[in-house]
Scaffold this motif. Structure first.
Motif, short mmCIF file in Angstrom:
data_model
loop_
_atom_site.label_atom_id
_atom_site.label_comp_id
_atom_site.label_asym_id
_atom_site.label_seq_id
_atom_site.Cartn_x
_atom_site.Cartn_y
_atom_site.Cartn_z
N PHE A 1 -79.85 46.46 2.57
CA PHE A 1 -78.45 46.89 3.17
C PHE A 1 -78.17 48.39 3.57
CE2 PHE A 1 -77.44 42.92 0.23
CZ PHE A 1 -76.35 42.41 1.12
N GLY A 2 -78.91 49.21 2.84
CA GLY A 2 -78.62 50.62 3.34
C GLY A 2 -79.18 50.67 4.62
N PHE A 3 -80.41 50.13 4.96
CA PHE A 3 -80.93 50.15 6.51
C PHE A 3 -80.35 49.66 7.43
CE2 PHE A 3 -84.06 48.01 9.45
CZ PHE A 3 -84.44 49.14 10.09
N PHE A 4 -79.78 48.42 7.10
CA PHE A 4 -78.62 47.59 8.11
C PHE A 4 -77.33 48.49 8.25
CE2 PHE A 4 -81.74 43.79 7.29
CZ PHE A 4 -82.05 43.82 8.79
N PHE A 5 -76.86 48.93 7.38
CA PHE A 5 -75.37 49.59 7.56
C PHE A 5 -75.57 50.93 8.14
CE2 PHE A 5 -73.67 46.41 4.51
CZ PHE A 5 -72.27 46.45 4.99
N GLY A 6 -76.90 51.59 7.82
CA GLY A 6 -77.34 52.73 8.41
C GLY A 6 -77.56 52.55 9.74
N ILE A 7 -78.08 51.44 10.19
CA ILE A 7 -78.30 51.40 11.72
C ILE A 7 -76.78 51.08 12.30
CG2 ILE A 7 -78.93 49.61 13.44
CD1 ILE A 7 -81.42 49.28 11.77
N LEU A 8 -76.04 50.39 11.70
CA LEU A 8 -74.65 49.96 12.29
C LEU A 8 -73.76 51.39 12.49
CD1 LEU A 8 -73.45 46.61 10.46
CD2 LEU A 8 -73.81 47.16 12.96
N VAL B 1 -72.59 52.89 15.91
CA VAL B 1 -71.01 52.76 16.02
C VAL B 1 -70.35 53.86 15.52
CG1 VAL B 1 -69.07 51.28 16.03
CG2 VAL B 1 -71.60 50.29 16.28
N GLY B 2 -69.98 55.01 16.44
CA GLY B 2 -69.18 56.04 15.77
C GLY B 2 -67.95 56.03 14.97
N PHE B 3 -67.38 54.69 15.63
CA PHE B 3 -65.97 54.51 14.89
C PHE B 3 -66.21 53.91 13.51
CE2 PHE B 3 -63.09 50.84 13.86
CZ PHE B 3 -61.87 51.62 13.61
N VAL C 1 -78.98 56.77 9.09
CA VAL C 1 -78.09 57.27 10.06
C VAL C 1 -78.49 58.49 10.71
CG1 VAL C 1 -75.74 58.43 10.26
CG2 VAL C 1 -75.90 56.19 8.74
N THR C 2 -78.88 59.43 9.96
CA THR C 2 -79.28 60.57 10.46
C THR C 2 -80.72 60.49 11.39
OG1 THR C 2 -78.88 61.76 8.29
CG2 THR C 2 -80.40 62.89 10.09
N SER C 3 -81.40 59.61 11.29
CA SER C 3 -82.67 59.37 12.13
C SER C 3 -82.39 58.60 13.45
CB SER C 3 -83.58 58.49 11.28
OG SER C 3 -84.30 59.12 10.05
N THR D 1 -82.96 49.79 23.51
CA THR D 1 -83.06 51.38 23.04
C THR D 1 -83.45 51.57 21.64
OG1 THR D 1 -81.94 51.92 25.16
CG2 THR D 1 -82.15 53.64 23.39
N LEU D 2 -82.38 50.69 21.02
CA LEU D 2 -82.46 50.87 19.32
C LEU D 2 -83.80 50.33 18.95
CD1 LEU D 2 -81.18 51.07 16.81
CD2 LEU D 2 -80.22 48.72 17.02
#
Length: 251
Positions: A71-78, A82-84, A136-138, A160-161
């Protein structure tokens, strides 16, 4: 490198010898000697008394780490993409992590019961944040020149992602996973402290009630071994996954 490992092992033997000498003049109730702890653990292994507790805690750690990390990985990617979403959700994520998990544990026990589910949820919640923060940082701090090159090649956002941001961010993401592995053990033990009849955390509470200090040290030693084993496993996987990246860096 071999010399460093040898010195580290030598230091361990020196510390154990000093501990053994110090413990001779003290009661086992206060500080048991390493030899006493070893034979207590050996007896527990031979009788099979320790195995259900080891299996239970290991399962809680692995399942909690898997769920929280995923969950941390997928939410981190989102949130990284997505800045919003990042601005909307990040204050709530920080707020959830600011609350001590020990204070939330009784609520999870009430909601999910005294079984394994509540411990897995607590462990997952603790493991969630390191993966989220590092992902998120990476994702955000990718080489801008490479990103510009992907734009010039008319790569889609998804391409790109997948082909740039995630591979380039793997060192940071895996560093977050290493932190999460250590915290996963803490999460499982916290859950077992509050409510549980099985597991190494519950065994620590039981040994405290029985005034069995050697058994308490055995439980702590086994928790340390589980944490170190999982950490080394992640470190080995990290080296293998990052081989192409390190080769590129050297070039």
């Amino acid at each position: 490198m071999r010399n460093v490992r040898l010195y580290s092992l030598l230091l361990l033997f020196v510390l154990l010898a000093l501990w053994e000498m110090l413990a001779k003049n003290m009661s086992e109730l206060v500080l048991p000697a390493p030899s006493v702890i070893f034979f207590t653990m050996l007896d527990g292994m031979r009788s099979g008394y320790l195995f259900p507790h080891i299996i239970r805690t290991t399962l809680e750690v692995v399942l909690g780490l898997f769920c929280g990390g995923l969950f941390g990985f997928f939410f981190g990617i989102l949130m990284g993409e997505v800045g919003f979403l990042r601005k909307l959700l990040f204050p709530y994520v920080i707020a959830s992590q600011a609350v001590p998990k020990l204070a939330l544990a009784p609520l999870f026990i009430l909601w999910f019961g005294f079984g394994m589910t509540s411990k897995v949820v607590i462990t997952a919640l603790i493991c969630f944040f390191p993966l989220l923060e590092n992902t998120v940082t990476s994702i955000q701090y990718v080489d801008k020149q490479k990103e510009e090159l992907f734009r010039m090649l008319k790569a889609s956002r998804w391409q790109t992602l997948i082909h740039l941001k995630i591979p380039a961010g793997m060192p940071g993401i895996l560093a977050g996973l290493r932190v999460a592995v250590v915290l996963a053990v803490v999460g499982a033990v916290v859950g077992e402290f509050i409510g549980g009849s099985e597991g190494l955390g519950a065994l620590i509470i039981a040994s405290q009630g029985m005034m069995d200090t050697p058994l308490m040290f055995v439980s702590l030693l086994l928790l340390t071994i589980i944490g170190m084993f999982l950490y080394q496993l992640v470190a080995i996987l990290e080296k293998r996954w990052l081989k192409p990246y390190t080769r590129e860096k050297r070039k």
